[in-house]
Design an enzyme around this catalytic site. Structure first.
Site, PDB file in Angstrom:
ATOM      1  N   SER A 298      40.444  34.494  41.626  1.00  0.00           N
ATOM      2  CA  SER A 298      41.203  34.233  42.849  1.00  0.00           C
ATOM      3  C   SER A 298      41.710  32.808  42.748  1.00  0.00           C
ATOM      4  O   SER A 298      41.168  32.004  41.975  1.00  0.00           O
ATOM      5  CB  SER A 298      40.282  34.379  44.071  1.00  0.00           C
ATOM      6  OG  SER A 298      40.867  33.787  45.220  1.00  0.00           O
TER       7      SER A 298
ATOM      8  N   TYR B 270      32.216  33.531  48.538  1.00  0.00           N
ATOM      9  CA  TYR B 270      33.336  34.056  47.748  1.00  0.00           C
ATOM     10  C   TYR B 270      33.870  32.982  46.802  1.00  0.00           C
ATOM     11  O   TYR B 270      34.042  33.223  45.600  1.00  0.00           O
ATOM     12  CB  TYR B 270      34.433  34.530  48.698  1.00  0.00           C
ATOM     13  CG  TYR B 270      35.652  35.104  48.033  1.00  0.00           C
ATOM     14  CD1 TYR B 270      35.645  36.406  47.542  1.00  0.00           C
ATOM     15  CD2 TYR B 270      36.821  34.359  47.915  1.00  0.00           C
ATOM     16  CE1 TYR B 270      36.768  36.953  46.947  1.00  0.00           C
ATOM     17  CE2 TYR B 270      37.953  34.896  47.319  1.00  0.00           C
ATOM     18  CZ  TYR B 270      37.926  36.188  46.836  1.00  0.00           C
ATOM     19  OH  TYR B 270      39.043  36.732  46.239  1.00  0.00           O
TER      20      TYR B 270
END
Length: 262
Positions: free
Chosen positions: A141, A154
């Site tokens: 990401s 995350y």
């Protein structure tokens, strides 16, 4: 060294994983798919791969388990080998660090870091044993590189997966196995609450390209890294975000300009 056109794509029942599986099929790969909950969507990916003249196999998969790597063995047996692994499966959360429970922290870390490690480790072992080289591509990401409020677990997991990518690239180079990461920004998927078509209809003034990304735009970078064109690329992270991560300095410049005008 030419690796076999046999690929495993985790999280391939929808979104980036499904788009990647379909594009690899276009490029001549048989594909092993994984499915966590949405069996019907996985069948759709199978049909899309088979419509392109390639074989497809599906196995159930939970990245947050100590046996996550076993899915590689099951799919390799059906495929007859392995040349490419794409680690896509993951999850997110929206909890400030002060409110984040340990159980939720562990669930996200297990899904987004432990599982990809176990799968990559097992895939690498298969590739080393076969002696034909290979490609490992970890989908991280933009938060592999930049923080986000409400995403402590995350971001930590994606940053960890980015560093794991670099270490494995160092260790596996002698076996002609490249290891790279692809770091998407905001992509129009179910996970971000959008349909794929929203990539071209939603406005994002804070993004240089002015819109979210389409899953095919991430899949195309993954497919490049799986191809012979990327034979000398390893240990790299490819950000696919429309320039979003460039905007921090720009935002600071705008604030400075506003202050100077006062």
């Amino acid at each position: 060294m030419s690796h076999p056109r046999l690929a495993i794509v985790t999280g391939s029942d929808s979104g980036i994983g499904a788009a990647t599986a379909e594009l690899l099929a276009v490029e001549g790969y048989d594909v092993g798919l994984t499915c966590h909950h949405d069996v019907e969507a996985a069948r759709g990916t199978v049909e899309a791969v088979e419509a392109r003249g390639q074989r497809a196999f599906v196995e159930p998969f939970d990245a947050a388990t100590a046996t996550a790597g076993d899915v590689v063995d099951r799919l390799v047996e059906q495929l007859g080998g392995l040349g490419v692994l794409v680690n896509v499966a993951g999850t997110g959360h929206s909890d400030l660090a002060l409110d984040l429970s340990y159980d939720r922290w562990r669930e996200v870390m297990a899904t987004d870091l432990d599982g990809p490690f176990l799968v990559a480790q097992r895939a690498a072992q298969r590739m080393v044993d076969a002696g034909t080289g290979g490609r490992i591509i970890n989908v991280t990401s933009v938060h592999e590189h930049v923080p986000r409020v409400g995403s402590a677990a995350y971001c930590a997991a994606k940053a960890g997966l980015g560093m794991l990518t670099q270490v494995m690239a160092l260790e596996l180079g002698e076996h002609q196995i490249t290891v790279n990461s692809v770091a998407p920004g905001e992509i129009a998927t179910q996970m971000t609450g959008m349909d794929e078509a929203d990539a071209y209809h939603q406005e994002r003034p804070g993004n240089p390209l002015g819109r979210p990304g389409h899953v095919a735009e991430v899949a195309s970078v993954i497919a490049f890294l799986a191809s012979p064109r990327a034979a000398y690329v390893t240990g790299s992270s490819y950000t696919v975000d429309g320039g979003l991560t460039l905007m921090a300095a720009h935002g600071h410049d705008q604030e400075s300009a506003s202050w100077r005008e006062v």
